[in-house]
Write an enzyme that holds these catalytic residues in place. Structure first.
Site, PDB file in Angstrom:
ATOM      1  N   GLY A  87       0.791  -1.236   0.000  1.00  0.00           N
ATOM      2  CA  GLY A  87       0.000   0.000   0.000  1.00  0.00           C
ATOM      3  C   GLY A  87       0.817   1.277   0.000  1.00  0.00           C
ATOM      4  N   SER A  88       2.051   1.228  -0.489  1.00  0.00           N
ATOM      5  CA  SER A  88       2.848   2.462  -0.441  1.00  0.00           C
ATOM      6  C   SER A  88       2.320   3.516  -1.406  1.00  0.00           C
ATOM      7  CB  SER A  88       4.325   2.166  -0.709  1.00  0.00           C
ATOM      8  OG  SER A  88       4.548   1.800  -2.051  1.00  0.00           O
ATOM      9  N   ASN A  89       1.755   3.108  -2.532  1.00  0.00           N
ATOM     10  CA  ASN A  89       1.137   4.089  -3.435  1.00  0.00           C
ATOM     11  C   ASN A  89      -0.115   4.694  -2.802  1.00  0.00           C
ATOM     12  OD1 ASN A  89       2.479   4.493  -6.156  1.00  0.00           O
ATOM     13  ND2 ASN A  89       2.587   2.262  -5.954  1.00  0.00           N
ATOM     14  N   ARG A 146      -5.638  -8.184  -8.945  1.00  0.00           N
ATOM     15  CA  ARG A 146      -6.747  -9.021  -9.400  1.00  0.00           C
ATOM     16  C   ARG A 146      -7.073  -8.690 -10.846  1.00  0.00           C
ATOM     17  NH1 ARG A 146      -8.674 -13.326  -7.253  1.00  0.00           N
ATOM     18  NH2 ARG A 146     -10.653 -12.831  -8.275  1.00  0.00           N
ATOM     19  N   ASN A 188      -5.521   2.957 -12.648  1.00  0.00           N
ATOM     20  CA  ASN A 188      -4.566   1.934 -12.201  1.00  0.00           C
ATOM     21  C   ASN A 188      -3.156   2.466 -12.400  1.00  0.00           C
ATOM     22  OD1 ASN A 188      -3.584  -0.695 -11.418  1.00  0.00           O
ATOM     23  ND2 ASN A 188      -3.171  -1.106 -13.582  1.00  0.00           N
ATOM     24  N   HIS A 199       0.602   0.919 -13.215  1.00  0.00           N
ATOM     25  CA  HIS A 199       1.257  -0.314 -13.645  1.00  0.00           C
ATOM     26  C   HIS A 199       2.752  -0.034 -13.778  1.00  0.00           C
ATOM     27  CE1 HIS A 199       1.669  -4.225 -15.524  1.00  0.00           C
ATOM     28  NE2 HIS A 199       2.465  -3.661 -16.424  1.00  0.00           N
ATOM     29  N   THR A 202      -9.806  -0.297 -18.415  1.00  0.00           N
ATOM     30  CA  THR A 202     -10.807  -0.824 -19.345  1.00  0.00           C
ATOM     31  C   THR A 202     -10.811  -2.347 -19.203  1.00  0.00           C
ATOM     32  OG1 THR A 202      -9.140  -0.907 -21.090  1.00  0.00           O
ATOM     33  CG2 THR A 202     -10.508   1.087 -20.987  1.00  0.00           C
TER      34      THR A 202
HETATM   35  C1  GAR Z   1       3.481  -1.040  -7.386  1.00  0.00           C
HETATM   36  O1  GAR Z   1       4.784  -1.086  -7.908  1.00  0.00           O
HETATM   37  C2  GAR Z   1       2.462  -1.019  -8.500  1.00  0.00           C
HETATM   38  O2  GAR Z   1       2.891  -0.303  -9.631  1.00  0.00           O
HETATM   39  C3  GAR Z   1       2.335  -2.488  -8.805  1.00  0.00           C
HETATM   40  O3  GAR Z   1       2.397  -3.138  -7.554  1.00  0.00           O
HETATM   41  C4  GAR Z   1       3.152  -2.348  -6.647  1.00  0.00           C
HETATM   42  C5  GAR Z   1       2.319  -2.117  -5.421  1.00  0.00           C
HETATM   43  O4  GAR Z   1       3.081  -1.509  -4.412  1.00  0.00           O
HETATM   44  N1  GAR Z   1       1.123  -2.778  -9.481  1.00  0.00           N
HETATM   45  C6  GAR Z   1       0.966  -3.772 -10.338  1.00  0.00           C
HETATM   46  O5  GAR Z   1       1.846  -4.556 -10.611  1.00  0.00           O
HETATM   47  C7  GAR Z   1      -0.407  -3.877 -10.984  1.00  0.00           C
HETATM   48  N2  GAR Z   1      -0.399  -4.766 -12.090  1.00  0.00           N
HETATM   49  P1  GAR Z   1       2.342  -0.773  -3.206  1.00  0.00           P
HETATM   50  O6  GAR Z   1       1.340  -1.777  -2.631  1.00  0.00           O
HETATM   51  O7  GAR Z   1       3.424  -0.467  -2.227  1.00  0.00           O
HETATM   52  O8  GAR Z   1       1.650   0.451  -3.736  1.00  0.00           O
END
Ligand code: GAR
Length: 201
Positions: A12-14, A91, A107, A109, A141
């Site tokens: 969950g850092s984002n 998911r 999202n 990515h 999408t």
């Molecule tokens: C992030 O690097 C995000 O870009 C990626 O997972 C990580 C989550 O980190 N997302 C994906 O790969 C989606 N397909 P976080 O939980 O610390 O935010």
């Protein structure tokens, strides 16, 4: 005041970066809830400590994607979201779910889409021998890791980089990129025009 609902599966850092930016920059929006498909997602602790309502909808409790997505949408909608933010939400979503939140779900990515959709993006970038790697924020999408692009952040691939080093350096940029893109949304500056995003001044 717009309501943002953030979906996470882990660290969950984002999500944390978005919560902090919304407060520090006094967005016309608040994070109304953080929802995880995993009860032990670390990000739930941060959210709760910051007084943000949390919920868990475990995919393990549902026999198929359709019933999980329907249950998840029911919980999300209790928070009257203007925007749904996927922040490390691991998911694959059904078309019914992506259609329900069309134009109001983002999202992030960890690749320069359309390069390297799916998993293991840092490994994919290293294997391809690209000189630059990055992250993409896009509207969601039905097609996985596609959809109109709101913004991208780039980092150089340095000699000797491994996947963990790349991921760590990119994460710093993700934490700036995602809040910047979400702020544009909550300030009504994003228009989807013929499948592409136009940013209003
Ligand atoms: C992030 O690097 C995000 O870009 C990626 O997972 C990580 C989550 O980190 N997302 C994906 O790969 C989606 N397909 P976080 O939980 O610390 O935010």
């Amino acid at each position: 005041m717009k309501n943002i609902v953030i979906l996470i599966s882990g660290r969950g850092s984002n999500m944390e970066a978005v919560v902090r930016a919304a407060q520090a920059e006094q967005w016309p929006a608040r994070v109304a809830a953080v929802i995880s498909n995993k009860a032990d997602a670390k990000g739930l602790v941060f959210a709760a400590e910051h007084g943000i309502p949390t919920a868990v909808v475990s995919n393990k409790d549902y026999p198929d994607r359709a019933s999980f997505d329907a249950a998840l949408a029911e919980v999300i909608d209790q928070f009257a979201p203007d925007l749904v933010v996927l922040a490390g939400f691991m998911r694959i979503l059904t078309p019914a779910f992506t259609e329900r939140y069309a134009g109001r779900m983002l999202n992030i990515h960890p690749s320069l889409l359309p390069l390297f959709p799916g998993l293991h993006t840092h490994e994919q970038a290293l294997a391809a021998g690209v000189a630059e790697h990055g992250a993409t924020v896009h509207f969601v999408t039905a097609e996985l890791d596609h959809g109109p692009i709101v913004g991208q952040a780039r980092i150089p691939v340095l000699p000797g980089d491994d996947a963990d080093q790349l991921a760590a350096r990119l994460l710093v940029e993700e934490h700036k990129l995602y809040p910047r893109c979400i702020r544009l949304f909550v300030e009504d500056k994003l228009v989807i025009d013929n499948g592409a995003v136009r940013i209003l001044n």
